[in-house]
Design a protein around this motif. Structure first.
Motif, PDB file in Angstrom:
ATOM      1  N   ARG A 118      38.428  -8.785  17.435  1.00  0.00           N
ATOM      2  CA  ARG A 118      37.512  -9.310  16.412  1.00  0.00           C
ATOM      3  C   ARG A 118      36.074  -9.373  16.916  1.00  0.00           C
ATOM      4  O   ARG A 118      35.135  -9.022  16.191  1.00  0.00           O
ATOM      5  CB  ARG A 118      37.985 -10.693  15.957  1.00  0.00           C
ATOM      6  N   THR A 119      35.896  -9.820  18.146  1.00  0.00           N
ATOM      7  CA  THR A 119      34.555 -10.036  18.681  1.00  0.00           C
ATOM      8  C   THR A 119      34.188  -9.083  19.815  1.00  0.00           C
ATOM      9  O   THR A 119      33.026  -9.015  20.209  1.00  0.00           O
ATOM     10  CB  THR A 119      34.445 -11.465  19.218  1.00  0.00           C
ATOM     11  N   LEU A 120      35.177  -8.399  20.369  1.00  0.00           N
ATOM     12  CA  LEU A 120      35.055  -7.560  21.561  1.00  0.00           C
ATOM     13  C   LEU A 120      34.759  -8.391  22.812  1.00  0.00           C
ATOM     14  O   LEU A 120      34.363  -7.840  23.853  1.00  0.00           O
ATOM     15  CB  LEU A 120      33.993  -6.469  21.394  1.00  0.00           C
ATOM     16  N   LYS A 121      34.981  -9.690  22.760  1.00  0.00           N
ATOM     17  CA  LYS A 121      34.832 -10.521  23.949  1.00  0.00           C
ATOM     18  C   LYS A 121      35.900 -10.144  24.976  1.00  0.00           C
ATOM     19  O   LYS A 121      37.062  -9.944  24.629  1.00  0.00           O
ATOM     20  CB  LYS A 121      34.975 -11.996  23.577  1.00  0.00           C
ATOM     21  N   HIS A 122      35.491 -10.043  26.231  1.00  0.00           N
ATOM     22  CA  HIS A 122      36.449  -9.755  27.294  1.00  0.00           C
ATOM     23  C   HIS A 122      37.288 -11.004  27.551  1.00  0.00           C
ATOM     24  O   HIS A 122      36.763 -12.072  27.865  1.00  0.00           O
ATOM     25  CB  HIS A 122      35.717  -9.325  28.562  1.00  0.00           C
TER      26      HIS A 122
END
Length: 273
Positions: A118-122
């Motif tokens: 959804r956010t591409l947060k690692h």
């Protein structure tokens, strides 16, 4: 004496040329029809799809694009020293699971990098440490992880191991190896001197793999016995190798990248007879 030596050298060169001609590999099959092309600056290593969005993969960055419009809706950029070579990814639930390595450095080390779709947060990193090659593929099929450890002749290769040592590995949920298979010799010859850059289990229960440069997909299956995958067919594609992923919503649609063109390509692959 000089004339005789020159003549011998010339004959040797002609002989080598004739040998290369005799052993030249066949041309790639005609490419499958292209259904869509999307521009993506991150399209350097591979692509992954969840049916609504397409994720363009680069060594240290990821772009998320809406398939319907081609609009980029999110991007992640990592520190290059930590992410020197992400190669391919696959969508599992709400996570983007990616194969990464230290290529072209040696000794070869690998890791699995996991992101929120959804956010591409690692989200987290799973270090696999030293392995039997560089991790280039991570796929999910029938409750197992399926990885490819690539090996190379020359750049990025370990001494004593070349492309012939490339292997498909089945792993458990903790990314521990359970079984492994070598690739068919005919496929390795077409990947040489590089290796397998992409692999995705198809909707027909067969394995679809790509090399590094040739515009073709190798259709494989697990062997009934033994330790080497079996080649079922070779299909043409409009892009030169690299990582691939099946679209979970569009039947027989395979995503790949046009490396150098900065684009993601959807191909409608013909069903096997």
């Amino acid at each position: 004496m000089i004339l005789r030596l020159t003549c011998c050298i010339g004959l040797a060169a002609l002989g080598a040329t004739a040998l290369r001609a005799e052993t030249a590999l066949p041309d790639s099959p005609p490419p499958a029809p292209v259904a869509m092309r999307l521009k993506a600056v991150e399209a350097h290593q591979g692509a992954a799809s969840d049916g609504t969005f397409i994720y363009a993969i680069d060594n240290d960055r990821i772009g998320k694009y809406r398939i319907a419009t081609g609009e980029r809706v999110a991007q992640w950029q990592g520190e290059r020293r930590l992410y020197p070579h992400m190669n391919s990814c696959t969508v599992v639930g709400t996570e983007l699971v990616c194969a990464a390595s230290n290529y072209p450095a040696v000794p070869q080390t690998s890791a699995v990098e996991i992101f929120d779709t959804r956010t591409l947060k690692h989200l987290r990193s799973v270090s696999l440490g030293f392995g039997p090659g560089s991790l280039t593929v991570m796929d999910r099929h029938q409750g197992k992880w399926w990885a490819v450890y690539a090996n190379y002749e020359g750049k990025g290769g370990e001494p004593g191991r070349d492309y012939r040592y490339t292997m498909l590995v089945r792993m458990d949920d903790a990314f521990r190896p359970e079984a492994s298979w070598a690739f068919p010799e005919a496929v390795l010859a077409r990947m040489a001197p590089k290796s397998c850059s992409g692999l995705s289990w198809g909707p027909d229960g067969l394995i679809y793999a790509t090399g590094h440069d040739r515009p073709e997909v190798y259709v494989l299956r697990l062997p009934e016995a033994g330790s080497r995958l079996e080649l079922v067919a070779t299909q043409g594609i409009a892009t030169p190798g690299q990582a691939i992923d099946w679209d979970p919503r569009a039947a027989r649609r395979l995503w790949s990248i046009g490396r150098g063109a900065g684009e993601i390509v959807a191909s409608d692959m013909p069903a096997l007879p």
